[in-house]
Design a protein around this motif. Structure first.
Motif, PDB file in Angstrom:
ATOM      1  N   ASN A  72       0.837  -1.197   0.000  1.00 51.10           N
ATOM      2  CA  ASN A  72       0.000   0.000   0.000  1.00 51.10           C
ATOM      3  C   ASN A  72       0.876   1.253   0.000  1.00 51.10           C
ATOM      4  O   ASN A  72       1.780   1.382   0.824  1.00 51.10           O
ATOM      5  CB  ASN A  72      -0.888   0.008   1.245  1.00 51.10           C
ATOM      6  N   LYS A 107      -2.435   6.859 -13.464  1.00 52.31           N
ATOM      7  CA  LYS A 107      -3.306   5.911 -14.165  1.00 52.31           C
ATOM      8  C   LYS A 107      -2.736   5.474 -15.511  1.00 52.31           C
ATOM      9  O   LYS A 107      -2.877   4.316 -15.893  1.00 52.31           O
ATOM     10  CB  LYS A 107      -4.699   6.513 -14.356  1.00 52.31           C
ATOM     11  N   LYS A 154      -2.659  -7.076  -9.381  1.00 52.86           N
ATOM     12  CA  LYS A 154      -3.649  -6.025  -9.630  1.00 52.86           C
ATOM     13  C   LYS A 154      -3.317  -4.803  -8.791  1.00 52.86           C
ATOM     14  O   LYS A 154      -2.530  -4.871  -7.840  1.00 52.86           O
ATOM     15  CB  LYS A 154      -5.072  -6.498  -9.357  1.00 52.86           C
ATOM     16  N   ILE A 202      -5.361  -1.262  -7.083  1.00 51.24           N
ATOM     17  CA  ILE A 202      -6.589  -0.523  -6.797  1.00 51.24           C
ATOM     18  C   ILE A 202      -6.183   0.857  -6.288  1.00 51.24           C
ATOM     19  O   ILE A 202      -5.394   0.966  -5.347  1.00 51.24           O
ATOM     20  CB  ILE A 202      -7.445  -1.236  -5.732  1.00 51.24           C
ATOM     21  N   SER A 227      -7.624   4.345  -4.636  1.00 54.58           N
ATOM     22  CA  SER A 227      -8.764   4.910  -3.916  1.00 54.58           C
ATOM     23  C   SER A 227      -8.412   6.307  -3.436  1.00 54.58           C
ATOM     24  O   SER A 227      -7.258   6.592  -3.121  1.00 54.58           O
ATOM     25  CB  SER A 227      -9.103   4.060  -2.687  1.00 54.58           C
ATOM     26  N   TYR A 255      -4.520   9.824  -1.565  1.00 49.61           N
ATOM     27  CA  TYR A 255      -4.889   8.613  -2.295  1.00 49.61           C
ATOM     28  C   TYR A 255      -4.170   7.415  -1.687  1.00 49.61           C
ATOM     29  O   TYR A 255      -3.080   7.545  -1.134  1.00 49.61           O
ATOM     30  CB  TYR A 255      -4.486   8.728  -3.768  1.00 49.61           C
ATOM     31  N   ILE A 303      -2.951   3.613  -3.029  1.00 50.64           N
ATOM     32  CA  ILE A 303      -2.804   2.698  -4.155  1.00 50.64           C
ATOM     33  C   ILE A 303      -2.360   1.364  -3.572  1.00 50.64           C
ATOM     34  O   ILE A 303      -1.334   1.284  -2.893  1.00 50.64           O
ATOM     35  CB  ILE A 303      -1.794   3.200  -5.195  1.00 50.64           C
ATOM     36  N   GLN A 304      -3.169   0.328  -3.802  1.00 50.49           N
ATOM     37  CA  GLN A 304      -2.897  -0.993  -3.233  1.00 50.49           C
ATOM     38  C   GLN A 304      -2.546  -1.963  -4.347  1.00 50.49           C
ATOM     39  O   GLN A 304      -3.339  -2.194  -5.254  1.00 50.49           O
ATOM     40  CB  GLN A 304      -4.099  -1.500  -2.449  1.00 50.49           C
ATOM     41  N   TYR A 305      -1.328  -2.504  -4.260  1.00 51.90           N
ATOM     42  CA  TYR A 305      -0.827  -3.463  -5.237  1.00 51.90           C
ATOM     43  C   TYR A 305      -0.827  -4.843  -4.588  1.00 51.90           C
ATOM     44  O   TYR A 305      -0.205  -5.047  -3.547  1.00 51.90           O
ATOM     45  CB  TYR A 305       0.601  -3.112  -5.656  1.00 51.90           C
ATOM     46  N   THR A 306      -1.504  -5.803  -5.210  1.00 50.18           N
ATOM     47  CA  THR A 306      -1.591  -7.158  -4.673  1.00 50.18           C
ATOM     48  C   THR A 306      -0.453  -8.001  -5.230  1.00 50.18           C
ATOM     49  O   THR A 306      -0.165  -7.965  -6.432  1.00 50.18           O
ATOM     50  CB  THR A 306      -2.941  -7.797  -5.051  1.00 50.18           C
TER      51      THR A 306
END
Length: 103
Positions: A5, A23, A38, A40, A42, A55, A57-60
């Motif tokens: 995150n 983006k 992925k 996400i 937010s 913001y 940004i969450q990277y899995t």
């Protein structure tokens, strides 16, 4: 599974430029490393006393080892790009999260 995150507070004067860059350029580059499945992005809806827009940004990723490979192989190069474009216009902090369950 793990989440890398990145929480960033961006000055309002560059928010649009930064958001487009994230983006269109940065998030795709993060995914192109092959270390994340992925991402996400937010917007944090709490107003910060310091101003700006925040913001998350969450990277899995699949494992702690894969995340470590990101740190050693890619992080410096990708962070440098953010600094070159937006130096002094943001504050960021990073956290690692372990997914316990999904429902």
């Amino acid at each position: 599974m793990y989440i890398y995150n990145v929480t960033m507070n961006i000055e309002e004067s560059i928010q649009g430029q930064w958001l487009s860059w994230m983006k269109e350029v940065h998030i795709p580059e993060m995914l192109e490393t092959g270390k994340f499945t992925k991402a996400i992005m937010s917007q944090v809806l709490v107003e910060e006393e310091m101003g700006g827009v925040t913001y998350s940004i969450q990277y899995t990723t699949d494992s702690k080892e894969t995340l470590q490979k990101y740190y050693t192989e890619d992080a410096e190069r990708l962070r440098k790009k953010v600094m070159e474009l937006f130096a002094g216009k943001f504050v960021a902090f990073r956290t690692e999260l372990a997914i316990i369950s999904e429902h």
